[in-house]
Write a protein that holds these residues in place. Sequence first.
Motif, mmCIF file in Angstrom:
data_model
loop_
_atom_site.group_PDB
_atom_site.id
_atom_site.type_symbol
_atom_site.label_atom_id
_atom_site.label_comp_id
_atom_site.label_asym_id
_atom_site.label_seq_id
_atom_site.Cartn_x
_atom_site.Cartn_y
_atom_site.Cartn_z
ATOM 1 N N LEU A 208 32.804 41.952 -1.192
ATOM 2 C CA LEU A 208 31.411 41.668 -0.840
ATOM 3 C C LEU A 208 30.428 42.492 -1.656
ATOM 4 N N TYR A 209 30.849 43.678 -2.092
ATOM 5 C CA TYR A 209 29.977 44.521 -2.911
ATOM 6 C C TYR A 209 29.636 43.845 -4.234
ATOM 7 N N ASN A 210 30.467 42.900 -4.652
ATOM 8 C CA ASN A 210 30.283 42.259 -5.953
ATOM 9 C C ASN A 210 29.577 40.908 -5.871
ATOM 10 N N PHE A 211 28.968 40.619 -4.724
ATOM 11 C CA PHE A 211 28.224 39.375 -4.579
ATOM 12 C C PHE A 211 26.748 39.599 -4.902
ATOM 13 N N GLY A 212 26.151 38.626 -5.558
ATOM 14 C CA GLY A 212 24.724 38.676 -5.862
ATOM 15 C C GLY A 212 23.930 37.770 -4.934
ATOM 16 N N GLN A 213 22.936 37.082 -5.486
ATOM 17 C CA GLN A 213 22.081 36.208 -4.701
ATOM 18 C C GLN A 213 22.867 34.994 -4.200
ATOM 19 N N THR A 214 22.632 34.631 -2.950
ATOM 20 C CA THR A 214 23.240 33.435 -2.364
ATOM 21 C C THR A 214 22.357 32.229 -2.642
ATOM 22 N N ILE A 215 22.977 31.077 -2.901
ATOM 23 C CA ILE A 215 22.211 29.853 -3.127
ATOM 24 C C ILE A 215 22.666 28.769 -2.158
ATOM 25 N N SER A 216 21.830 27.755 -1.993
ATOM 26 C CA SER A 216 22.161 26.591 -1.185
ATOM 27 C C SER A 216 22.212 25.359 -2.079
ATOM 28 N N MET A 217 23.228 24.532 -1.881
ATOM 29 C CA MET A 217 23.364 23.289 -2.632
ATOM 30 C C MET A 217 23.091 22.119 -1.686
ATOM 31 N N VAL A 218 22.017 21.376 -1.950
ATOM 32 C CA VAL A 218 21.647 20.252 -1.096
ATOM 33 C C VAL A 218 22.194 18.950 -1.668
ATOM 34 N N PHE A 219 22.234 17.927 -0.835
ATOM 35 C CA PHE A 219 22.662 16.610 -1.297
ATOM 36 C C PHE A 219 21.650 16.056 -2.295
ATOM 37 N N GLU B 125 21.221 34.709 -13.262
ATOM 38 C CA GLU B 125 20.932 36.133 -13.075
ATOM 39 C C GLU B 125 22.154 36.871 -12.529
ATOM 40 N N ASN B 126 22.833 36.264 -11.561
ATOM 41 C CA ASN B 126 24.052 36.877 -11.018
ATOM 42 C C ASN B 126 25.105 37.068 -12.102
ATOM 43 N N ARG B 127 25.296 36.038 -12.895
ATOM 44 C CA ARG B 127 26.332 36.072 -13.914
ATOM 45 C C ARG B 127 26.036 37.118 -14.997
ATOM 46 N N LYS B 128 24.774 37.283 -15.316
ATOM 47 C CA LYS B 128 24.405 38.244 -16.353
ATOM 48 C C LYS B 128 24.779 39.667 -15.973
ATOM 49 N N ILE B 129 24.762 39.953 -14.682
ATOM 50 C CA ILE B 129 25.112 41.314 -14.248
ATOM 51 C C ILE B 129 26.489 41.352 -13.590
ATOM 52 N N GLY B 130 27.255 40.282 -13.775
ATOM 53 C CA GLY B 130 28.651 40.291 -13.362
ATOM 54 C C GLY B 130 28.915 40.060 -11.894
ATOM 55 N N LEU B 131 27.981 39.453 -11.167
ATOM 56 C CA LEU B 131 28.133 39.284 -9.723
ATOM 57 C C LEU B 131 28.527 37.857 -9.342
ATOM 58 N N HIS B 132 29.290 37.756 -8.257
ATOM 59 C CA HIS B 132 29.690 36.463 -7.731
ATOM 60 C C HIS B 132 28.506 35.783 -7.033
ATOM 61 N N THR B 133 28.562 34.459 -6.959
ATOM 62 C CA THR B 133 27.508 33.689 -6.287
ATOM 63 C C THR B 133 28.101 32.906 -5.127
ATOM 64 N N GLY C 3 31.786 35.937 -10.785
ATOM 65 C CA GLY C 3 30.900 36.644 -11.693
ATOM 66 C C GLY C 3 31.565 36.900 -13.035
ATOM 67 N N ARG C 4 30.808 37.484 -13.924
ATOM 68 C CA ARG C 4 31.319 37.759 -15.266
ATOM 69 C C ARG C 4 32.414 38.817 -15.246
ATOM 70 N N GLN C 5 32.382 39.698 -14.256
ATOM 71 C CA GLN C 5 33.394 40.751 -14.150
ATOM 72 C C GLN C 5 34.179 40.554 -12.858
ATOM 73 N N THR C 6 35.484 40.626 -12.958
ATOM 74 C CA THR C 6 36.333 40.462 -11.783
ATOM 75 C C THR C 6 37.310 41.630 -11.704
ATOM 76 N N HIS C 7 37.311 42.317 -10.578
ATOM 77 C CA HIS C 7 38.204 43.464 -10.367
ATOM 78 C C HIS C 7 39.651 42.981 -10.329
ATOM 79 N N ASP C 8 40.579 43.843 -10.765
ATOM 80 C CA ASP C 8 41.990 43.470 -10.790
ATOM 81 C C ASP C 8 42.502 43.058 -9.411
ATOM 82 N N LEU C 9 42.054 43.761 -8.373
ATOM 83 C CA LEU C 9 42.486 43.407 -7.016
ATOM 84 C C LEU C 9 41.966 42.032 -6.616
ATOM 85 N N GLU C 10 40.735 41.720 -7.023
ATOM 86 C CA GLU C 10 40.184 40.398 -6.746
ATOM 87 C C GLU C 10 41.008 39.326 -7.452
#
Length: 301
Positions: free
Chosen positions: A126-137, A153-161, A254-261
């Motif tokens: 959860l520490y590696n999550f960035g901004q949450t988005i909503s996908m509508v129909f 923006e999330n991807r640029k700093i390596g965070l999951h969405t 995200g752009r960076q993924t921990h080995d445990l992830e």
Amino acid sequence: MLYLIGLGLAYPSDITVRGLEKVKQSKKVYLEHYTSILMNASLEELCEFYGKDEVILADREMVEGGCEEMIEASLTEDVSFLVVGDVFGATTHTDLILRCKQRKVPFEVIHNASVMNAAGACGLQLYNFGQTISMVFFTETWKPDSWYNKVLENRKIGLHTLVLLDIKVKEQSIENMARGRLIYEPPRYMSIQQCCEQLLEIEEIRGEKAYTKDTPCVAISRLGSDKQAFKSGTIEQLASYDSGEPLHTLVILGRQTHDLELDYILEFADDKENLTEMLRKDQEYFKPLPWVPPSEDEMSD
């Protein structure tokens, strides 16, 4: 007193002990019925579990339109407003609390688990999550993409969405709305497949490379229930994935993924070697450019 109570993710018994106590002592009980649903409980089952003759369904029109009846009743008696997940999982409920403060209505919030924290069950921290988005129909004429920049923006700093998928539980057709007929369409719940198809469609239109068809994701289905399921793969692969019964959520890595992830999400992949390679290529593709110190001219500007 107005009690705003989180119900958790799936079962009637997911409510907290304190939440259940407040429901039982309340004269009226409302169930918010448009941001999410309690997957493993019918309205009748909730009434029985709470020991109530009636639980009033509160649709978007009622909640966002003022809730005058509920707020007025809270001035003289105990009223419960139930929310699937946690109370603050939707901005609508923040607005409701502001109205209570304006009207001097006493209230209490009782929290519970929501997709915002339980999503960690997919193995991504959860520490590696960035901004949450909503996908509508999407429709033929309406394909909003305001969420795209947040993914970028999330991807640029390596965070999951975390991508929350749309639900429609009390929707009218354009024809019925135009004719003033209160006829509602059957409930609709966005699938992982449709979400990924829309992601690919917008990426083709925008072309700014917030992600590619080969960007790895994790599909989350029926979180918190006994039918909970996870599937990891690329956006293109998941665009043909049958995710089954609702509810569904997607995480764009995200752009960076921990080995445990990585070790964790590989357990949900059909082809571990392929996903590992796609992840390597994706992270290499989105590797940030090396920092270049500003020139003397730029410094003087």
